[in-house]
Design a protein around this motif. Sequence first.
Motif, PDB file in Angstrom:
ATOM      1  N   UNK A   1      22.170  15.629  15.523  1.00  0.00           N
ATOM      2  CA  UNK A   1      22.236  16.879  16.673  1.00  0.00           C
ATOM      3  C   UNK A   1      21.557  17.001  17.305  1.00  0.00           C
ATOM      4  N   UNK A   2      21.043  18.066  16.590  1.00  0.00           N
ATOM      5  CA  UNK A   2      20.282  19.046  17.488  1.00  0.00           C
ATOM      6  C   UNK A   2      19.119  18.714  17.555  1.00  0.00           C
ATOM      7  N   UNK A   3      18.618  16.825  17.267  1.00  0.00           N
ATOM      8  CA  UNK A   3      17.421  16.882  18.001  1.00  0.00           C
ATOM      9  C   UNK A   3      17.959  15.971  19.279  1.00  0.00           C
ATOM     10  N   UNK A   4      19.154  15.463  19.430  1.00  0.00           N
ATOM     11  CA  UNK A   4      19.368  14.704  20.605  1.00  0.00           C
ATOM     12  C   UNK A   4      19.070  16.441  21.363  1.00  0.00           C
ATOM     13  N   UNK A   5      19.462  17.469  21.073  1.00  0.00           N
ATOM     14  CA  UNK A   5      20.172  18.467  22.604  1.00  0.00           C
ATOM     15  C   UNK A   5      18.141  18.699  22.252  1.00  0.00           C
ATOM     16  N   UNK A   6      17.509  19.263  21.567  1.00  0.00           N
ATOM     17  CA  UNK A   6      15.740  18.747  22.100  1.00  0.00           C
ATOM     18  C   UNK A   6      15.106  18.170  22.685  1.00  0.00           C
ATOM     19  N   UNK A   7      15.831  17.441  22.248  1.00  0.00           N
ATOM     20  CA  UNK A   7      14.830  15.776  22.722  1.00  0.00           C
ATOM     21  C   UNK A   7      15.530  15.874  24.387  1.00  0.00           C
ATOM     22  N   UNK A   8      16.673  16.083  25.054  1.00  0.00           N
ATOM     23  CA  UNK A   8      17.386  16.487  26.364  1.00  0.00           C
ATOM     24  C   UNK A   8      16.777  17.679  27.004  1.00  0.00           C
ATOM     25  N   UNK A   9      16.653  18.661  26.248  1.00  0.00           N
ATOM     26  CA  UNK A   9      16.847  19.391  26.553  1.00  0.00           C
ATOM     27  C   UNK A   9      15.475  20.014  26.554  1.00  0.00           C
ATOM     28  N   UNK A  10      14.514  19.570  26.449  1.00  0.00           N
ATOM     29  CA  UNK A  10      12.675  20.014  26.753  1.00  0.00           C
ATOM     30  C   UNK A  10      12.762  19.971  28.168  1.00  0.00           C
ATOM     31  N   UNK A  11      11.969  21.511  28.171  1.00  0.00           N
ATOM     32  CA  UNK A  11      11.023  22.174  29.549  1.00  0.00           C
ATOM     33  C   UNK A  11      10.341  20.300  30.553  1.00  0.00           C
ATOM     34  N   UNK A  12      10.047  20.121  29.234  1.00  0.00           N
ATOM     35  CA  UNK A  12       8.671  19.039  30.763  1.00  0.00           C
ATOM     36  C   UNK A  12       9.716  17.498  31.005  1.00  0.00           C
ATOM     37  N   UNK A  13       9.418  18.237  32.351  1.00  0.00           N
ATOM     38  CA  UNK A  13      10.715  16.348  32.246  1.00  0.00           C
ATOM     39  C   UNK A  13      10.092  14.930  31.515  1.00  0.00           C
ATOM     40  N   UNK A  14       8.661  15.454  32.099  1.00  0.00           N
ATOM     41  CA  UNK A  14       7.839  13.617  31.529  1.00  0.00           C
ATOM     42  C   UNK A  14       8.102  13.998  30.411  1.00  0.00           C
TER      43      UNK A  14
ATOM     44  N   UNK B   1      16.671   6.733  25.638  1.00  0.00           N
ATOM     45  CA  UNK B   1      16.613   7.302  24.825  1.00  0.00           C
ATOM     46  C   UNK B   1      17.368   7.841  23.719  1.00  0.00           C
ATOM     47  N   UNK B   2      18.802   8.254  24.656  1.00  0.00           N
ATOM     48  CA  UNK B   2      19.433   9.546  24.272  1.00  0.00           C
ATOM     49  C   UNK B   2      20.672   8.622  23.030  1.00  0.00           C
ATOM     50  N   UNK B   3      20.660   7.104  24.353  1.00  0.00           N
ATOM     51  CA  UNK B   3      22.069   5.898  23.457  1.00  0.00           C
ATOM     52  C   UNK B   3      21.406   5.608  22.450  1.00  0.00           C
ATOM     53  N   UNK B   4      19.990   5.202  22.440  1.00  0.00           N
ATOM     54  CA  UNK B   4      19.237   5.025  20.956  1.00  0.00           C
ATOM     55  C   UNK B   4      18.447   6.168  20.358  1.00  0.00           C
ATOM     56  N   UNK B   5      19.334   6.921  20.013  1.00  0.00           N
ATOM     57  CA  UNK B   5      19.310   8.017  19.027  1.00  0.00           C
ATOM     58  C   UNK B   5      20.388   8.245  18.049  1.00  0.00           C
ATOM     59  N   UNK B   6      19.714   8.330  16.732  1.00  0.00           N
ATOM     60  CA  UNK B   6      19.773   8.551  15.340  1.00  0.00           C
ATOM     61  C   UNK B   6      22.206   8.606  16.013  1.00  0.00           C
ATOM     62  N   UNK B   7      22.156  10.364  16.177  1.00  0.00           N
ATOM     63  CA  UNK B   7      23.219  11.137  16.629  1.00  0.00           C
ATOM     64  C   UNK B   7      24.402   9.936  17.305  1.00  0.00           C
ATOM     65  N   UNK B   8      23.799   9.109  18.336  1.00  0.00           N
ATOM     66  CA  UNK B   8      24.520   8.943  19.148  1.00  0.00           C
ATOM     67  C   UNK B   8      24.985   6.881  18.276  1.00  0.00           C
ATOM     68  N   UNK B   9      24.527   7.527  17.727  1.00  0.00           N
ATOM     69  CA  UNK B   9      24.624   5.194  16.550  1.00  0.00           C
ATOM     70  C   UNK B   9      24.897   5.588  15.150  1.00  0.00           C
ATOM     71  N   UNK B  10      25.742   6.902  15.223  1.00  0.00           N
ATOM     72  CA  UNK B  10      26.301   7.568  13.585  1.00  0.00           C
ATOM     73  C   UNK B  10      28.079   7.598  13.773  1.00  0.00           C
ATOM     74  N   UNK B  11      28.364   6.776  12.856  1.00  0.00           N
ATOM     75  CA  UNK B  11      29.733   6.647  12.889  1.00  0.00           C
ATOM     76  C   UNK B  11      30.310   8.093  12.326  1.00  0.00           C
ATOM     77  N   UNK B  12      31.423   8.678  13.262  1.00  0.00           N
ATOM     78  CA  UNK B  12      31.920   9.593  12.771  1.00  0.00           C
ATOM     79  C   UNK B  12      31.875   9.910  11.026  1.00  0.00           C
ATOM     80  N   UNK B  13      32.227   9.418  10.057  1.00  0.00           N
ATOM     81  CA  UNK B  13      32.487   9.015   9.111  1.00  0.00           C
ATOM     82  C   UNK B  13      31.100   9.797   8.426  1.00  0.00           C
ATOM     83  N   UNK B  14      29.669   8.832   8.376  1.00  0.00           N
ATOM     84  CA  UNK B  14      28.617   9.233   8.625  1.00  0.00           C
ATOM     85  C   UNK B  14      28.178  10.714   9.247  1.00  0.00           C
ATOM     86  N   UNK B  15      28.860  11.165   9.787  1.00  0.00           N
ATOM     87  CA  UNK B  15      28.060  12.328  10.452  1.00  0.00           C
ATOM     88  C   UNK B  15      28.652  13.573   9.334  1.00  0.00           C
TER      89      UNK B  15
END
Length: 103
Positions: free
Chosen positions: A69-82, A89-103
């Motif tokens: 989850x922290x990796x996703x936040x860092x990825x989507x709150x990166x200063x440089x828009x490029x 990327x968000x849809x495919x990230x590990x946190x978005x594709x982990x079931x609740x029981x795995x979190x």
Amino acid sequence: LLGSEIYKNYDTKCDIWSAGVVVYILLGGLPPFSFGPGKHKNIHSLYKEIIFGTIDLDDSIWEIVSKEAKAMIKGIMTRDPCSRWSAKDVIECKWMNTSETER
């Protein structure tokens, strides 16, 4: 929910940034940047932090938040828009594709 590129061109990366602010608040309980007592004394100093500041995920409140989850936040709150994550990327990230029981 201002993106770090507030004074530049608006595109979908600004929306990704805004989503990051919302996720930050939902998972951390506080906004990444704030205005008020003990914080920024004026709106210009707040904007300066948004543009040049850092996202803090090391506070004790973040200990219970998964590294994915922290990796996703860092990825989507990166200063440089490029370099900021895209919606794909968000849809495919590990946190978005982990079931609740795995979190």
